[in-house]
Enzyme design. Sequence first.
Site, PDB file in Angstrom:
ATOM      1  N   HIS A 242      -7.672   2.430   2.816  1.00 21.55           N
ATOM      2  CA  HIS A 242      -7.086   1.366   1.999  1.00 21.55           C
ATOM      3  C   HIS A 242      -7.406   0.046   2.654  1.00 21.55           C
ATOM      4  CE1 HIS A 242      -4.459  -0.416  -0.966  1.00 21.55           C
ATOM      5  NE2 HIS A 242      -4.034  -1.206  -0.007  1.00 21.55           N
TER       6      HIS A 242
ATOM      7  N   ARG B 227       7.714   4.786   7.945  1.00 20.99           N
ATOM      8  CA  ARG B 227       6.404   4.788   7.292  1.00 20.99           C
ATOM      9  C   ARG B 227       5.303   5.302   8.217  1.00 20.99           C
ATOM     10  NH1 ARG B 227       2.872   5.889   5.105  1.00 20.99           N
ATOM     11  NH2 ARG B 227       1.545   4.904   3.549  1.00 20.99           N
TER      12      ARG B 227
ATOM     13  N   LEU C  90       0.556   6.947  -4.643  1.00 22.32           N
ATOM     14  CA  LEU C  90      -0.566   6.035  -4.343  1.00 22.32           C
ATOM     15  C   LEU C  90      -0.334   5.203  -3.079  1.00 22.32           C
ATOM     16  CD1 LEU C  90      -3.228   4.637  -5.271  1.00 22.32           C
ATOM     17  CD2 LEU C  90      -1.778   2.995  -6.475  1.00 22.32           C
ATOM     18  N   ASP C  91      -1.261   5.252  -2.165  1.00 15.96           N
ATOM     19  CA  ASP C  91      -1.248   4.414  -0.954  1.00 15.96           C
ATOM     20  C   ASP C  91      -0.051   4.687  -0.055  1.00 15.96           C
ATOM     21  OD1 ASP C  91      -3.537   3.233  -1.859  1.00 15.96           O
ATOM     22  OD2 ASP C  91      -2.563   1.422  -2.595  1.00 15.96           O
ATOM     23  N   ALA C  92       0.649   5.809  -0.282  1.00 14.08           N
ATOM     24  CA  ALA C  92       1.853   6.075   0.498  1.00 14.08           C
ATOM     25  C   ALA C  92       1.720   7.315   1.373  1.00 14.08           C
ATOM     26  CB  ALA C  92       3.059   6.207  -0.436  1.00 14.08           C
TER      27      ALA C  92
END
Lengths: 286, 286, 286, 286
Positions: free
Chosen positions: A193, C212, A228-230
């Site tokens: 990303h 995260r 998405l993107d996680a």
Amino acid sequence: MSTRTPFRLLIACPDRPGIIAHVSSTLAHHGANITAFDQHSEGGDQGMFFMRAEFDLPDAEILFLRQALEALAPAYHMHWRLTPTAYRPRLAIWVSRESHCLTELVGQVESGDIAADIALILGNHEDLKPIADRHDIPFYTVPVDPQNKEASEAIADELMARYAVDTIVLARYMQILTPEFVARYPQRIINIHHSFLPAFIGPRPYHQAYARGVKLIGATAHYVTADLDAGPIIEQDVHRVDHRYGLEDFKRIGRYVERMVLARAVAWHVEERVLVYQNRTVVFPW
Amino acid sequence: MSTRTPFRLLIACPDRPGIIAHVSSTLAHHGANITAFDQHSEGGDQGMFFMRAEFDLPDAEILFLRQALEALAPAYHMHWRLTPTAYRPRLAIWVSRESHCLTELVGQVESGDIAADIALILGNHEDLKPIADRHDIPFYTVPVDPQNKEASEAIADELMARYAVDTIVLARYMQILTPEFVARYPQRIINIHHSFLPAFIGPRPYHQAYARGVKLIGATAHYVTADLDAGPIIEQDVHRVDHRYGLEDFKRIGRYVERMVLARAVAWHVEERVLVYQNRTVVFPW
Amino acid sequence: MSTRTPFRLLIACPDRPGIIAHVSSTLAHHGANITAFDQHSEGGDQGMFFMRAEFDLPDAEILFLRQALEALAPAYHMHWRLTPTAYRPRLAIWVSRESHCLTELVGQVESGDIAADIALILGNHEDLKPIADRHDIPFYTVPVDPQNKEASEAIADELMARYAVDTIVLARYMQILTPEFVARYPQRIINIHHSFLPAFIGPRPYHQAYARGVKLIGATAHYVTADLDAGPIIEQDVHRVDHRYGLEDFKRIGRYVERMVLARAVAWHVEERVLVYQNRTVVFPW
Amino acid sequence: MSTRTPFRLLIACPDRPGIIAHVSSTLAHHGANITAFDQHSEGGDQGMFFMRAEFDLPDAEILFLRQALEALAPAYHMHWRLTPTAYRPRLAIWVSRESHCLTELVGQVESGDIAADIALILGNHEDLKPIADRHDIPFYTVPVDPQNKEASEAIADELMARYAVDTIVLARYMQILTPEFVARYPQRIINIHHSFLPAFIGPRPYHQAYARGVKLIGATAHYVTADLDAGPIIEQDVHRVDHRYGLEDFKRIGRYVERMVLARAVAWHVEERVLVYQNRTVVFPW
């Protein structure tokens, strides 16, 4: 004199006193000569234990070690994997029109810095076919119909199977995969990303970053999950920018950070240095 | 129910198959609940093995674990050390006229980022006494006669003994110690060298760096040995400079890098995260 | 022989051909001896021009240069500011309970790395009063009633006026200011946000970052605007973490990055090295 | 309407009051529309002034601007160079057996990140000829006889002339050039040294770095002068290593740092962003 073969052992299980002792005794018992040993205990009472070891094993013991680990596993609720170090994972590189990540991966595979083979390159456009040709790597153009991604993903599935692909690398592929496809390749799809996640989720992150006036440009390599993107982050890095850098410079710096971060993530992944737990990664680097 | 106490175990010995198994079995046998475990195997056949573990131990087992380790040690030619995690090492900070490293160390000790106590501050000048006073730390001025360093070092010895100092931190002390003094505190004196060693050995490294036109300013924290600036490196870091930075800016950036690098090295040292072998260090960071 | 005084000139205006020529001719005409000169042209046709110059000026010319700049300004729609370099801006440091940013700022002011004076420290709690006392800096406890922030902000206004404060530094102040208060101090309030903005906007960023699984911990210093955490970024930096770092380690690393980033931003701000345009900053560093 | 052409102007001269005014007035007078402007004043009374500007110039004014600069130059002892921005310098890449720097340079030229053309590749071995073939770049094998370097350098001279080479890039060429050859290409030969100079001067720097136990691996790109490894530094960078990294890992990290640093240096050089003064460089980056 018995011959020996280098192996890697990966273990993940709930943390419990005595586990290192038990596993390392088992390895010692079978004559393993440990050359690298990393472990990590995550969190408290219900914590997890992760281990990665490299060792030479007498060939006569390979089968017996496997049996011993199989016997040991249930008591510890242990996931484990024993791989000959010499095994070279097979990569599929998925691309669109931008070449920098592909070029980096091809270069690092050729120089030996990424210990894997590129089985094929798949592009939704054929722009990068000349690069594949130049390096004698099969290239397949699989256009994506946004209304019918399943069709192109079915072709992809067939190609991944035909080429016995271990890991898919999205090297600026720029298309969102269906959750169904992603679910078929758990922890086997790596994406780059082009931002320092979780900042600038979504499209056109360099435009976002430029408008926000950030002082560092980042990139994030992560496993692809349905969200998405996680997915779990494997590697991130940044590079400094300042007010003199325009949007094109942001993109240029970004290309540099992207390919470095992606290549590092792939290199670690193919040497089985990355373990995933609860959307976070344990990375045992060189 | 038995009470438990947190301990740290450090081990260094020639590498041999089975050693992890043996040590971890011993810990498990005595009820140790391992919370952190790092190990490193260095080199080949005559390689070394280093280990650091943190664990809670039932109080009833402390003595027995000690005895077990003592029994285990000879067979492995093992150096080991078992320390209660709660023990706070006692530091002597040696200074001259520049305050930035001292201020950083005092601040990190007070904030808890360095898990140690500052027993005393020793200066060859008294310029920094006000900082010591402000924080209620004893300050001793011990001038150095270049013709007779033994005299001042004898006073220092006496102070180190009186205050039961574990580690001496040369926080820009700017004086060279005699080999005899250094030999009395092996791996117990940490110095900050204001350059990226081994570049710019010797005096006035910022002048050297500026004249050479380097693009990065570095600092190096290392254990002091008889050989000037050549002791085992604990930590290094750099900060970017460019042509706009004059000599004073080099020094300003240098002050920042120096105190960060020194503080990190001291923080790791006092938590026994640094092991030394053949002039190199194994550092198990947080 | 005429005496000379060092000055700084800042200019911001729409970009137009000839502006550098016009301004530098004016400076030359009045005998300014330029020692530092930075400029930046932003964007295209409606672009902006920013300039910062340091120079010695004959004292007899100070008034005439001012008049010349005043005459020049309308034609270029020019904002300009001429400040004696020797002027030391007066800071108010606003704190809550965490000391690390305050300690850093006090230390850098005392070492001369931040060219400003700390006029007072304002805390919504009195925890950090001892640090103020130790350095003989006035400390005011101004508790904040969430239902009536105007009351405490009125007290703050009065203190800022009484101490002739140029810039407010929120050194982990942890309270959100009202838009009305912010509007009264445009580009005069600097905040340290404990994350790499725009990631982890809002409270408890280290918890967010840890959950995260990021590989870099960041901090962001920015001017405060009505829009929370969205003001112009002055400086950002990051520090590497990995899976071995727990939440407390994230916070520890974070404290280190925060105070470095904040101190750098304040140092640049007080030397008028930061210009703001459309929510982005132009920073002319050392 | 007159057409315009983008140009770059570089100036180096002794620093004197009024020089910015004079040059920028001249540019304005000839209708130059400045899009980038960097300057640097070095040192004190006998200091130097360096300037780099990018601007569009009406075609009708090109000749007149040249004449004006020629007229201006003597009074300021000014060295200047006016180059059409569109000019693409011609590079000769000199290699030996290691491919990583060559691959990086070829890739960045093809992606447009380095604004130059590779005129030819010269190798003292022919190992890397396949890379040249793959990209349709002429490759010449010029073996080096240590007893008679003049012979191979004569061939090189002839090739550099035939291909109208602007700049020679030593991409891990591993041979020392004669002072006579170096003198013929002042500031036109860029070398990548595989260490953080001035540490580890000379051969086998990774072995030296590993033995010394450094915590950062560096690389340095510099102009080649008669004094080995002592030429003006263009760019340096480092990458972190720790005790887990063996000698092969040092080399692997080194390859990564080397090619990044070299590519950045070459990219800046070909855009004329690097000026040299007294063995130091002024670099005006993007």
